[in-house]
Scaffold this motif. Structure first.
Motif, PDB file in Angstrom:
ATOM      1  N   PHE A 728       0.881  -1.172   0.000  1.00  0.00           N
ATOM      2  CA  PHE A 728       0.000   0.000   0.000  1.00  0.00           C
ATOM      3  C   PHE A 728       0.913   1.215   0.000  1.00  0.00           C
ATOM      4  O   PHE A 728       1.973   1.206   0.636  1.00  0.00           O
ATOM      5  N   ASN A 767     -10.824   2.582   3.856  1.00  0.00           N
ATOM      6  CA  ASN A 767     -10.050   1.522   4.499  1.00  0.00           C
ATOM      7  C   ASN A 767      -9.170   2.031   5.636  1.00  0.00           C
ATOM      8  O   ASN A 767      -8.278   1.316   6.084  1.00  0.00           O
ATOM      9  N   HIS A 771      -4.359   2.835   4.923  1.00  0.00           N
ATOM     10  CA  HIS A 771      -4.574   2.201   3.626  1.00  0.00           C
ATOM     11  C   HIS A 771      -5.261   3.166   2.674  1.00  0.00           C
ATOM     12  O   HIS A 771      -6.141   2.783   1.901  1.00  0.00           O
ATOM     13  N   LYS A 821      -6.435   1.467  -6.723  1.00  0.00           N
ATOM     14  CA  LYS A 821      -6.870   0.202  -6.113  1.00  0.00           C
ATOM     15  C   LYS A 821      -8.226  -0.160  -6.734  1.00  0.00           C
ATOM     16  O   LYS A 821      -8.325  -1.096  -7.521  1.00  0.00           O
TER      17      LYS A 821
END
Length: 980
Positions: A728, A767, A771, A821
């Motif tokens: 990440f 998240n 993250h 992502k």
């Protein structure tokens, strides 16, 4: 029974048992295990001679002792056995009988003698083991003369039975597996003591591999690498020590108060590097890559690399007159003289070899992984396939500080790389330059271990401690180290124990904090003086010869200084033509013909006959055939096609990171795993038209060393596209030292360029704080003088063209990509074949649906937030609003933004929208650029929309995140947020 009795069949039997015990103690019968465990027992003698001895063997019984128990044996076995009580000789692993089966018998006198000798043999084994394991505790390692602590297990008189000279004379040395000269323990023990407790000491018994331990024991005890020096070699060594000392003393006298970080007290480091270079060239190496901190660096620059004295003296003169230095035409800031890189060609007995000292910052040990990556690049043939790694091509040498080695975590991270497939360099020579003090901190205040080198034990690295005032022993340690590297391909560490003749630097007063040590150092002759006296005493040369060598060194330095002063007085030479300072990416052709992409796509899906792909994954991969026809090329596919096309064009690629082979978000799948056998296939490494290698490795769970390694690789391989991917993006701050000190500043400080590309997953998706953010603001804050490139792409095609531009651009710069992502599979972010086979990377993307003449409000954003805005329910009803994307954030695309604004003739306001808090993200870095460009348009204002100032990047709860994202989008579109 005489001593010769133990050289028959019993000797082989006992020796075999002992070897078995060393490998696996539980594998030998209990009665033998008790004997062999002698070294771990209490060495003190008990008051009574009966019962277990201090070394684990039965004590020799007295004349009035009770009868000993001996199990009955067949007559043939009893006759053949010369060691009563032993198991049958033909079967070393014969199970012992239980005590209940033992039959008490009266021991005959000869048996009493045999048991006494057997106990002595066990004591001797314990003694040998003690010297090998703990001899270093009694070694004379400190040049300043401190007494070693010793260990009672090394005292043969404290064992039971005491190993008297008479007993030692009866014990064959061969039975003890000794490799020092001598037929008996009596003859061998003095030599064993000399080997393990002299001016060198060894720690090798922690190594888990039996073959390595045995090889090292033989090498150390036989003295194979302690070569006798000829008079000529010893004179040459004295001359080298004189040059090292003379250089430091000349600088100190000529430039009072200037920092030089003198090597004095560890002078022998330079001859050790000389020896490493000679041996490396002899073994076939083409390059030696050295990483070191500031202490002794100037000495290494001139004596190891071969820079002229004038070049270093110029740096000192430059502190007096700026005219002494050359001004960087690119506006580089330069660096202090003891951080600068150097590279030169050395002529050795085996031929020429390149020697490089990598540049380093003051962040101690930060250069370690950089050197490893640099070396790996030099060792790798990148002409095709997965790359061919040959460790013999280059040798890494890392010079550590005694406080930094245990104190800096990057050391452990770097040591962890030594045996990893994608990171091994075939063994690194580590040298700890042990001052016995860290700046002003004593060892007891800076580490919890006895030695500064103890960290290396956890990585199975052999350790040699050597007294820095014994230069011949120090060179022997280097020979042993490089022979071990050649044999096993592993790291080796030499702990060079010396001192620091002056303070941390020449402006520092060490007596404030280490008064006793300073007093001893002032009374201590230099290593050159000690070695010269030794050679004079042994008749190698006269005192006048030794003094003449010193005079010649000083004269050489004076002549060099005078030449320099003469050149400084001359008019400066015209500056060289400056190199290109801006990217040439605009003229790079990044589109790839559709037919080539079709062919590459098929090749990327091919696997060998008989190889089965995971069925769930196979369906995903098969869809990549359809997307070329119908659209929907996602991030993973566009990346693979970009890589494959570059390989055909001869661009080597190295991709590493945590879970990179598959991808953190399961989008890449470059390495396929056979479900039944676990066998792997990497189709991209088997492209028939590839003209370069493709390396892909999952990295260890590390950021600092992992990124430092890739930086070093990228510098040494300017032809390659080197990429590092974070699991990440948030975790990249674990490598902040590499980013700050090397990646963004290397060009300015050291004129060092790189194409290193960082792939950092970034985007707010609920998240939590760890993250969401790759800390985009930090990279933008560090951007200056076109030192890096920062992008946040929103389509697969943009990423395709960006990767190809990065590899093909003639001007190399590091690239930081905020990778997505959720967008990895978002249909709206996918692309078509036409977008890959045509076009190029666009720094700015206009709103494809905008009616330019009607727009009064332009929302500019970057990354995932674009899809949040255009996908919101209010977007379709927001009249007069357009949404454009800033894909390249640094260098800021001024002309492209001005062109964008010029398309909107009725524009009244520009809104910058971002997900990140106001004190993070791009806003604070690009605001002034936006305001400048807006002045060229009809717009009157620039507004910020996003999260307010925050200490943490994002919310910890998904519902709070969704509410905040909705508010940002509503305000950006000009609608009131809910609840307002």
């Amino acid at each position: 029974m005489g001593a010769t009795d133990l050289t028959g069949p019993n000797a082989a039997y006992v020796a075999q048992l002992y070897e078995d015990f060393l490998d696996a103690p539980a594998s030998v019968p209990p009665e033998w295990r008790r004997i062999f465990e002698a070294a771990d027992g209490e060495p003190e003698r008990p008051a009574e001679p009966q019962g277990p001895s201090g070394n684990g063997a039965p004590a020799a019984p007295s004349a009035a002792a009770a009868p000993i128990a001996s199990r009955p044996q067949p007559a043939a076995v009893a006759t053949a056995s010369a060691v009563p009580g032993a198991a049958p000789a033909p079967s070393p692993r014969h199970p012992p009988e239980t005590p209940s089966q033992a039959v008490p018998v009266e021991a005959p006198p000869s048996d009493l003698e045999d048991v006494s000798l057997l106990a002595a043999v066990a004591a001797a084994m314990a003694l040998v083991k003690a010297y090998r394991m703990h001899g270093h505790l009694a070694a004379r390692l400190d040049p300043l003369g401190s007494e070693p602590m010793g260990d009672p297990a090394l005292d043969e008189t404290r064992l039971v039975p005491p190993l008297t000279p008479e007993l030692q004379a009866r014990i064959p040395a061969g039975l003890l597996r000794l490799y020092v000269p001598g037929e008996t323990l009596l003859e061998a023990l003095p030599r064993l003591r000399e080997v393990y407790t002299g001016s060198s000491a060894y720690e090798i018994e922690h190594i888990s591999d039996h073959a390595e331990r045995v090889w090292l024991r033989k090498a150390i005890e036989s003295g194979r690498f302690r070569v006798e020096f000829t008079p000529e070699q010893r004179t040459a060594l004295l001359r080298r020590l004189s040059q090292v000392e003379g250089f430091e003393q000349y600088l100190r006298r000529s430039f009072l108060g200037q920092k030089q970080f003198s090597l004095e007290g560890l002078d022998v480091l330079i001859p050790m590097l000389d020896e490493s270079i000679e041996l490396g060239a002899e073994a076939g190496a083409h390059e030696i890559v050295v990483g070191m901190a500031h202490r002794g660096r100037l000495n290494a620059l001139v004596h190891t690399v071969g820079r002229s004295y004038e070049s270093v003296l110029r740096e000192f003169e430059g502190e007096r007159s700026h005219d002494a230095l050359v001004v960087d035409p690119e506006g580089g800031s330069g660096d202090v003289k003891y951080h600068l890189p150097a590279s030169g060609t050395r002529v050795t007995a085996a031929g020429e070899i390149e020697v490089t000292i990598a540049p380093n910052p003051s962040h101690l040990e930060a250069v370690d992984p950089v050197v490893e990556g640099w070396t790996r690049a030099e060792q790798t043939d990148r002409s095709g396939g997965a790359g061919l790694h040959d460790p013999s091509v280059a040798v890494p040498v890392l010079i550590h500080g005694d406080a930094a080695f245990p104190g800096q975590g990057v050391v452990a991270e770097t040591l962890n790389l030594q045996s990893l497939e994608g990171y091994s360099t075939g063994g690194t020579l580590h040298v700890i330059t042990n001052n016995q003090v860290g700046f002003t901190t004593n060892p007891t205040e800076s580490r919890s271990t006895r030695y500064s080198s103890d960290l290396a034990k956890g990585f199975d690295i052999p350790i040699v401690h050597v007294n820095a005032d014994d230069p011949e022993a120090a060179l022997s340690a280097v020979r042993l180290a490089l022979a071990y590297r050649a044999e096993f391909g592993h790291d080796f560490l030499v702990d060079l124990v010396g001192y620091r003749r002056f303070g941390h630097n020449e402006q520092d007063e060490a007596a404030y904090t280490q008064p006793l040590m300073v007093e001893r150092i002032h009374a201590q002759p230099t290593v050159r003086e000690r070695y010269a006296a030794r050679l004079v005493e042994e008749g190698v040369l006269s005192a006048e010869d030794a003094d003449r060598i010193v005079e010649e060194v000083v004269a050489t330095l004076r002549v060099a200084h005078e030449r320099l002063r003469a050149t400084i007085a001359e008019p400066p030479a015209p500056p060289a033509e400056p190199a290109a300072t801006i990217g040439t990416g605009e003229v790079v052709e990044t589109a790839v013909p559709a037919e080539r992409l079709h062919a590459l796509n098929e090749q990327l899906l091919e696997v060998p006959d008989g190889f089965t792909v995971n069925q769930k994954l196979l369906r995903q991969l098969e869809r990549r055939r359809e997307t070329l026809e119908s659209g929907g090329i996602d991030w993973g596919q566009s990346e693979a096609l970009a890589f494959a096309s570059l390989l055909e064009e001869g661009i080597p690629i190295r991709l590493t990171g945590q879970d990179t082979e598959r991808g953190t978000f399961s989008h890449r799948h470059l390495v396929l795993h056979e479900p039944d056998t676990g066998e792997t296939v990497t189709p991209i490494q088997n492209l028939p038209g590839a003209n370069a290698s493709f390396e892909v490795y999952n990295s260890p769970l590390s950021e600092f060393a992992a990124l430092g390694f890739e930086y070093g690789y990228s510098v040494a391989a300017p032809d390659a596209l080197v990429l590092w991917e974070a699991q990440f993006g948030d975790f990249v701050n674990g490598a902040q030292v590499v980013i700050d000190q090397f990646m963004v500043a290397g060009r300015s400080k050291w004129n060092q360029t790189s194409r290193l590309t960082l792939l950092l997953p970034h985007g707010y998706e609920g998240n939590g704080p760890e993250h969401s953010s790759a800390r985009l603001e930090r990279f933008l804050q560090l951007g200056a003088q076109d030192n890096i490139r920062v992008a946040n792409c929103t389509t697969a095609a943009q990423f395709f063209h960006l990767l190809r531009r990065q590899a093909l651009d003639a001007v190399a710069r590091p690239l930081v990509v905020m990778t997505p992502k959720g967008l990895l599979r978002l249909k709206q972010a996918s692309s078509t074949l036409e977008e890959l086979s045509g076009g190029r990377f666009e720094a700015v993307l206009d709103d494809p649906t905008a009616g330019h003449d009607a727009v009064e409000r332009l929302v500019l954003c970057s990354g995932k937030l674009y899809y949040d805005i255009v996908g919101h329910d209010l977007h379709g009803t927001a009249g007069g609003v357009a949404v454009a994307r800033l894909e390249q954030l640094y260098p800021f695309p001024v002309e492209a933004v001005e062109t964008l604004l010029a398309r909107y003739p009725r524009l009244r306001e520009v809104v910058w929208a971002q997900e990140e808090p106001q004190n993070m993200g791009p806003w604070r870095s690009i605001r002034h650029r936006l305001e400048q460009t807006v002045r060229t348009s009809t717009a009157e204002t620039v507004h910020y929309v996003g999260r307010t100032w925050k200490a943490s990047p994002s919310e910890g709860y998904p519902t709070a995140h969704q509410r905040e994202q909705d508010r940002i989008v509503r305000v950006a579109l000009g609608a009131p947020s809910e609840g307002a």
